[in-house]
Design an enzyme around this catalytic site. Sequence first.
Site, PDB file in Angstrom:
ATOM      1  N   TYR A 141       5.424  58.328   3.111  1.00 13.50           N
ATOM      2  CA  TYR A 141       5.429  57.110   3.924  1.00 13.50           C
ATOM      3  C   TYR A 141       4.837  55.920   3.182  1.00 13.50           C
ATOM      4  CZ  TYR A 141       6.718  59.413   8.323  1.00 13.50           C
ATOM      5  OH  TYR A 141       7.380  60.076   9.322  1.00 13.50           O
ATOM      6  N   LYS A 191       4.689  73.005   0.612  1.00 12.69           N
ATOM      7  CA  LYS A 191       5.906  73.457  -0.078  1.00 12.69           C
ATOM      8  C   LYS A 191       5.491  73.700  -1.527  1.00 12.69           C
ATOM      9  CE  LYS A 191      10.371  74.221  -0.309  1.00 12.69           C
ATOM     10  NZ  LYS A 191      11.030  75.373   0.371  1.00 12.69           N
ATOM     11  N   ASP A 223       9.294  75.315   5.321  1.00  7.02           N
ATOM     12  CA  ASP A 223      10.566  75.794   5.881  1.00  7.02           C
ATOM     13  C   ASP A 223      10.319  77.047   6.728  1.00  7.02           C
ATOM     14  OD1 ASP A 223       9.858  77.011   3.481  1.00  7.02           O
ATOM     15  OD2 ASP A 223      11.909  77.222   2.736  1.00  7.02           O
ATOM     16  N   ASP A 247       5.472  65.130  10.703  1.00  8.70           N
ATOM     17  CA  ASP A 247       6.394  64.354  11.539  1.00  8.70           C
ATOM     18  C   ASP A 247       7.518  65.262  12.032  1.00  8.70           C
ATOM     19  OD1 ASP A 247       7.685  62.088  12.687  1.00  8.70           O
ATOM     20  OD2 ASP A 247       9.043  62.052  10.965  1.00  8.70           O
ATOM     21  N   ASP A 251       8.163  67.156  16.101  1.00  8.87           N
ATOM     22  CA  ASP A 251       9.343  66.987  16.970  1.00  8.87           C
ATOM     23  C   ASP A 251       9.846  68.377  17.363  1.00  8.87           C
ATOM     24  OD1 ASP A 251       9.373  64.203  16.798  1.00  8.87           O
ATOM     25  OD2 ASP A 251      11.552  64.133  16.542  1.00  8.87           O
TER      26      ASP A 251
HETATM   27  C1  IPM Z   1       6.054  59.545  14.891  1.00  8.98           C
HETATM   28  C2  IPM Z   1       7.234  58.655  14.644  1.00  8.98           C
HETATM   29  C3  IPM Z   1       6.879  57.643  13.556  1.00  8.98           C
HETATM   30  C4  IPM Z   1       6.546  58.430  12.299  1.00  8.98           C
HETATM   31  C5  IPM Z   1       7.965  56.576  13.273  1.00  8.98           C
HETATM   32  C6  IPM Z   1       8.291  55.780  14.513  1.00  8.98           C
HETATM   33  C7  IPM Z   1       7.601  55.678  12.134  1.00  8.98           C
HETATM   34  O1  IPM Z   1       8.351  59.397  14.322  1.00  8.98           O
HETATM   35  O2  IPM Z   1       4.964  59.032  15.192  1.00  8.98           O
HETATM   36  O3  IPM Z   1       6.213  60.766  14.787  1.00  8.98           O
HETATM   37  O4  IPM Z   1       7.458  58.832  11.548  1.00  8.98           O
HETATM   38  O5  IPM Z   1       5.359  58.644  12.051  1.00  8.98           O
HETATM   39 MG    MG Z   2       8.109  61.471  14.547  1.00  7.54          MG
END
Ligand code: IPM
Ligand code: MG
Length: 368
Positions: A141, A191, A223, A247, A251
């Site tokens: 990032y 990794k 992975d 990140d 999710d």
């Molecule tokens: C999160 C989001 C952010 C990230 C985006 C919106 C930049 O996906 O907080 O998980 O990647 O950190």
């Molecule tokens: Mg995210």
Amino acid sequence: MKFELAVLPGDGIGPEVVAEAVKVLQAVGKKFGHNFSLHYGLVGGVAIDETGLALTAETLKMCKKTQAVLLGAVGGPKWDDPAAKVRPEDGLLALRKGLGLFANLRPVKVLPFLVDSTSIKPEVLKGVDLVVVRELTGGLYFGRPKRRWQTTKGWRAVDTMSYSEEEIRRILRVGFELARTRRRKLASVDKANVLETSRLWRQIAMEMASEYPDVELWHVLVDNCAMQLVRGPAEFDVIVTENTFGDILTDEASMLSGSMGMLASASLAGLPKAGVSTFGLYEPIHGSAPRHAGKNEANPIATVLSSAMMLRYSLGLVREADAVEKAVDAALADGCRTYDIMQEGCKKLGTREMGDAIADRIPHAGWH
Ligand code: IPM
Ligand code: MG
């Protein structure tokens, strides 16, 4: 007591879910006799439209003067042009970096009444209670160089994955310390079979393990971790990992709790010692969900639960945080649902109605 808070609603569903978290905070203030003084600011696409910048120096300065920041979400199709010079997400990244918030805590719990609303078999979800500690201010990032340029054979682009020993050490420490307050199991995700940053990460994790003989350290390739998270998520207690891996994995992990709309997060500059409040940024892990914006349908629970983390970590209001969590549980137990967690026989509510349902239950939310 009086508390100073920054509120940055952002884009898409951000303002709608933040409004409900504020509503719940006001109910908490009323019940417990606190005064939350709210300072609103711009971040993301709305900030670009207004000022040309995704985060202004003024907003950053304002946040620094408060005890905690509550944020909605940033981004949307309006600002999605890949050639754009500035993006809403830049504002969020600048905020995290500018506030020095390198440790992002993302707890994943499975609430009993939501087991059937997830896409995973109920028996796999039994006993799931984990926290992902995501490194938040390093890695791909932020690494430089990060750019795109024209070559004789067309375009080329580079991102840089870079970590210093100090950056790795401080986030691993949060992982170890947090594991100590829980089931004492730490999965360090990397990794290391491919990446040099991961090999450094693993080496430091192995070194630090001797300081924490009471914590069971376990190295998992990213992975494989992605696979284990759906195969046997109850095996995990604390997961510590670098920015991009965290990140992606969160999710995935959010689906264990039924929906992205359920997962809260706290971004801190280290793990607070018990009883000591620390500055932090609190936001749901979901994005701005432009498709659902302005329709009063988004699930505000992730933001409400983020505000509970804020009460606990930044304001030292533990009973109040418990009351918010209990009120969310009570609303769900009573069959209140937004579209994303809807189940047969439950009441489908909009964003505002779900906020009301939670706020209305605050006065009765016991904490023992
Ligand atoms: C999160 C989001 C952010 C990230 C985006 C919106 C930049 O996906 O907080 O998980 O990647 O950190
Ligand atoms: Mg995210």
